[in-house]
Design a protein around this motif. Sequence first.
Motif, PDB file in Angstrom:
ATOM      1  N   LYS A   1     -41.275  37.888  24.563  1.00 45.57           N
ATOM      2  CA  LYS A   1     -40.126  38.011  23.654  1.00 45.57           C
ATOM      3  C   LYS A   1     -38.834  37.698  24.404  1.00 45.57           C
ATOM      4  O   LYS A   1     -37.938  37.041  23.886  1.00 45.57           O
ATOM      5  CB  LYS A   1     -40.073  39.418  23.057  1.00 45.57           C
ATOM      6  N   HIS A   2     -38.760  38.186  25.652  1.00 45.42           N
ATOM      7  CA  HIS A   2     -37.576  37.857  26.459  1.00 45.42           C
ATOM      8  C   HIS A   2     -37.492  36.348  26.677  1.00 45.42           C
ATOM      9  O   HIS A   2     -36.421  35.757  26.617  1.00 45.42           O
ATOM     10  CB  HIS A   2     -37.647  38.567  27.814  1.00 45.42           C
ATOM     11  N   GLU A   3     -38.661  35.743  26.934  1.00 41.61           N
ATOM     12  CA  GLU A   3     -38.669  34.306  27.204  1.00 41.61           C
ATOM     13  C   GLU A   3     -38.269  33.506  25.966  1.00 41.61           C
ATOM     14  O   GLU A   3     -37.583  32.495  26.075  1.00 41.61           O
ATOM     15  CB  GLU A   3     -40.054  33.883  27.705  1.00 41.61           C
ATOM     16  N   LEU A   4     -38.709  34.004  24.807  1.00 44.40           N
ATOM     17  CA  LEU A   4     -38.302  33.349  23.562  1.00 44.40           C
ATOM     18  C   LEU A   4     -36.781  33.352  23.429  1.00 44.40           C
ATOM     19  O   LEU A   4     -36.162  32.312  23.195  1.00 44.40           O
ATOM     20  CB  LEU A   4     -38.881  34.110  22.369  1.00 44.40           C
ATOM     21  N   MET A   5     -36.195  34.529  23.591  1.00 43.66           N
ATOM     22  CA  MET A   5     -34.751  34.655  23.451  1.00 43.66           C
ATOM     23  C   MET A   5     -34.045  33.767  24.472  1.00 43.66           C
ATOM     24  O   MET A   5     -33.022  33.158  24.194  1.00 43.66           O
ATOM     25  CB  MET A   5     -34.305  36.115  23.635  1.00 43.66           C
ATOM     26  N   TYR A   6     -34.643  33.695  25.659  1.00 43.26           N
ATOM     27  CA  TYR A   6     -34.072  32.849  26.709  1.00 43.26           C
ATOM     28  C   TYR A   6     -34.113  31.389  26.282  1.00 43.26           C
ATOM     29  O   TYR A   6     -33.144  30.643  26.470  1.00 43.26           O
ATOM     30  CB  TYR A   6     -34.877  33.072  27.992  1.00 43.26           C
ATOM     31  N   SER A   7     -35.225  30.991  25.667  1.00 42.26           N
ATOM     32  CA  SER A   7     -35.343  29.583  25.264  1.00 42.26           C
ATOM     33  C   SER A   7     -34.412  29.256  24.101  1.00 42.26           C
ATOM     34  O   SER A   7     -34.046  28.114  23.896  1.00 42.26           O
ATOM     35  CB  SER A   7     -36.788  29.240  24.906  1.00 42.26           C
ATOM     36  N   TYR A   8     -34.022  30.290  23.326  1.00 44.22           N
ATOM     37  CA  TYR A   8     -33.039  30.058  22.271  1.00 44.22           C
ATOM     38  C   TYR A   8     -31.619  30.084  22.824  1.00 44.22           C
ATOM     39  O   TYR A   8     -30.669  29.926  22.073  1.00 44.22           O
ATOM     40  CB  TYR A   8     -33.109  31.149  21.189  1.00 44.22           C
ATOM     41  N   ALA A   9     -31.489  30.325  24.136  1.00 46.63           N
ATOM     42  CA  ALA A   9     -30.181  30.487  24.762  1.00 46.63           C
ATOM     43  C   ALA A   9     -29.380  31.585  24.055  1.00 46.63           C
ATOM     44  O   ALA A   9     -28.189  31.441  23.787  1.00 46.63           O
ATOM     45  CB  ALA A   9     -29.407  29.174  24.765  1.00 46.63           C
ATOM     46  N   ALA A  10     -30.052  32.696  23.743  1.00 48.58           N
ATOM     47  CA  ALA A  10     -29.380  33.823  23.085  1.00 48.58           C
ATOM     48  C   ALA A  10     -28.504  34.561  24.088  1.00 48.58           C
ATOM     49  O   ALA A  10     -28.824  34.618  25.275  1.00 48.58           O
ATOM     50  CB  ALA A  10     -30.418  34.780  22.506  1.00 48.58           C
ATOM     51  N   ASN A  11     -27.393  35.128  23.610  1.00 44.20           N
ATOM     52  CA  ASN A  11     -26.561  35.915  24.522  1.00 44.20           C
ATOM     53  C   ASN A  11     -27.050  37.370  24.569  1.00 44.20           C
ATOM     54  O   ASN A  11     -27.915  37.770  23.792  1.00 44.20           O
ATOM     55  CB  ASN A  11     -25.082  35.832  24.124  1.00 44.20           C
ATOM     56  N   LYS A  12     -26.490  38.153  25.491  1.00 42.28           N
ATOM     57  CA  LYS A  12     -26.943  39.537  25.703  1.00 42.28           C
ATOM     58  C   LYS A  12     -26.894  40.346  24.418  1.00 42.28           C
ATOM     59  O   LYS A  12     -27.806  41.102  24.102  1.00 42.28           O
ATOM     60  CB  LYS A  12     -26.063  40.218  26.773  1.00 42.28           C
ATOM     61  N   PHE A  13     -25.795  40.185  23.693  1.00 37.86           N
ATOM     62  CA  PHE A  13     -25.627  40.948  22.451  1.00 37.86           C
ATOM     63  C   PHE A  13     -26.747  40.628  21.470  1.00 37.86           C
ATOM     64  O   PHE A  13     -27.355  41.524  20.874  1.00 37.86           O
ATOM     65  CB  PHE A  13     -24.260  40.623  21.837  1.00 37.86           C
ATOM     66  N   GLN A  14     -27.062  39.332  21.343  1.00 35.24           N
ATOM     67  CA  GLN A  14     -28.135  38.932  20.426  1.00 35.24           C
ATOM     68  C   GLN A  14     -29.483  39.442  20.910  1.00 35.24           C
ATOM     69  O   GLN A  14     -30.312  39.865  20.109  1.00 35.24           O
ATOM     70  CB  GLN A  14     -28.168  37.410  20.306  1.00 35.24           C
ATOM     71  N   ILE A  15     -29.693  39.398  22.225  1.00 40.63           N
ATOM     72  CA  ILE A  15     -30.964  39.881  22.760  1.00 40.63           C
ATOM     73  C   ILE A  15     -31.173  41.340  22.367  1.00 40.63           C
ATOM     74  O   ILE A  15     -32.248  41.735  21.941  1.00 40.63           O
ATOM     75  CB  ILE A  15     -31.006  39.719  24.295  1.00 40.63           C
ATOM     76  N   TYR A  16     -30.082  42.132  22.457  1.00 38.96           N
ATOM     77  CA  TYR A  16     -30.215  43.547  22.130  1.00 38.96           C
ATOM     78  C   TYR A  16     -30.322  43.784  20.634  1.00 38.96           C
ATOM     79  O   TYR A  16     -31.177  44.556  20.180  1.00 38.96           O
ATOM     80  CB  TYR A  16     -29.072  44.357  22.754  1.00 38.96           C
ATOM     81  N   THR A  17     -29.500  43.127  19.846  1.00 39.67           N
ATOM     82  CA  THR A  17     -29.529  43.419  18.410  1.00 39.67           C
ATOM     83  C   THR A  17     -30.763  42.832  17.732  1.00 39.67           C
ATOM     84  O   THR A  17     -31.278  43.402  16.790  1.00 39.67           O
ATOM     85  CB  THR A  17     -28.275  42.890  17.701  1.00 39.67           C
TER      86      THR A  17
END
Lengths: 271, 287
Positions: free
Chosen positions: A166-182
């Motif tokens: 899941k972390h890797e997915l968010m990383y591949s979407y270039a999500a920011n910290k706020f998005q990763i948490y929410t």
Amino acid sequence: MKKLKKLLTSKFFITIVWVVMLIAVWELFAFHVENIKRTPENVQPHLSGIVDSLTSDRKINGSQTALQMVIENAKATLTRAGIGYIIGIASGFLLALFMSLSKIVEKTSFPYLMLIQLIPILGMAPIINAITGDIAKSRIIIAAILTFYPVATNTLAGFKSVQREKHELMYSYAANKFQIYTKTMIPACIPYFFTGLKISAPMAITASILVDTLQGGIGLGCLLSQSLKGAMTRYVFWDIVFFSAVIGILSFYIMGIIEIMMCPYRRTGKR
Amino acid sequence: MIFIVLFCFISFPEQRNINELKGTISMIEHERNDIEIMLDNVGMVYDSADGKEVTALTSVTMDIHKGEFISLLGPSGCGKTTLLRIIADLIHPTSGNVLIGGVSPKDARLKRRYGMVFQSATLYDWRTVIKNIELPLEITHCPKKERHERAMKMLDLVGLSDFADHYPRQLSGGMQQRVGIARALALQPEILLMDEPFSALDEFTREKLHVDLLKIWRKTNKTIIFVTHNIQESVFLSDRICVLSPHPGRLSAIIDVDLPRPRTMDIKDTPEFTALVSKVRNSFEGV
Ligand SMILES: Nc1ncnc2c1ncn2[C@@H]1O[C@H](COP(=O)(O)OP(=O)(O)O)[C@@H](O)[C@H]1O
Ligand SMILES: [Mg+2]
């Protein structure tokens, strides 16, 4: 035959069996105590006696029946427990959040978290009372402290439970910290968070009652110690014991119901 | 007048030369444009927990073309995942260079050119199927209406339109993996990176998904890098198979699969298919 088997293993049926067994054991001892003691209500009265004391309209302190007194004091105690509970939830969640955001915060605060859990409430209460100088405030703070630990540790466990993918997915979407948490971390930790809430709800209530006993005023614990000292009928003590047991169990289930309402995905489907 | 004639005389051959040169340059450029992923001497050495160094990959050099279906095939521990993660910018190689369409993997990631599919579908169990596919579009702040439409289109592509409002736990493993593929396609990336996506599925579901993946690939023209340890799977799906061998992880062969497309399951019964399978099997070293 199949239906009977289903009924026998149903949750409802099992609960009933447990309740009946508890009542039977209680009454068995009550009869025993009745035979060997002159004032059985000091040790273990019959359940019927406790129910009677709650339903009778005999005024105990001149103006209130037993039930009215218990309810009035319970309001004060539960309000304090509730305020403390909410403060504890908020601070526990925030600490878990900071611990997951920063390794340094986690490493520096985790040992002290353990420490809080190790100090007995009754030892902690006078210290807090000395610091705040106000018993009402101390009662709230103690409830908050007891809530804090289970909420913080469970929430942190929730944050850590998020799969690497899941972390890797968010990383591949270039999500920011706020998005990763929410989008990922906080929704994923909700079931863990509720585990913390369910554990700590009865604890906050128990702690409130316990700390009530340390000083006078209005509160279930205060009433409880008065009754124990003989200021009023001993049945008030038993009323409070049963009342708080019920409230404690209820608080657990209320949290469970809120959880189910908030997490529809856990309701649907089998498995 | 004489001057002009003279000038023409001199300049004509020159003109030809320049035109030829331009032709070669555009050919080179075309060739370069056709390359999606360039791996140049890529190596990876991990520092493991007990202080030892683990060589996971040594000097992998190859080009992957736009729209190609490439398999990374090999036994477990030969560095397939490592290579995929290097391409995806999840780890940095300890040696060598990687270029994705002329830019670094990091820039490619920031431009959202990767779609990722894992062995487990990795769906968000608190989101419905459609909301799962919308997730990447939420991250890129795609407007709500467009988000829904695009997600529905992706869902249609993987044949699950009827399950939009189901929760992941209500779906079978194969359906979950389809949703994972739809989600990976939602941001319309050029490159699809798949790490053993079907290895947890039963044989029947897997074969069905093979055919469907090829259909999706044909419709969307993605470059697909497909990690697997299943020889048949890689032969059935790929244009080229990169055979990786362990100890240390290295590229031991690149095998062209020149089976005709579109491929159907029947192709597995042909002698050409069987021949390719044994050719691939024989290309492993030191297993
Ligand atoms: N984070 C890591 N730290 C140390 N060693 C690793 C790490 N990741 C992978 N390895 C090692 O690198 C080798 C290749 O791993 P991997 O790329 O996962 O192989 P595959 O995906 O082909 O099974 C293995 O020997 C593995 O133990
Ligand atoms: Mg792997």
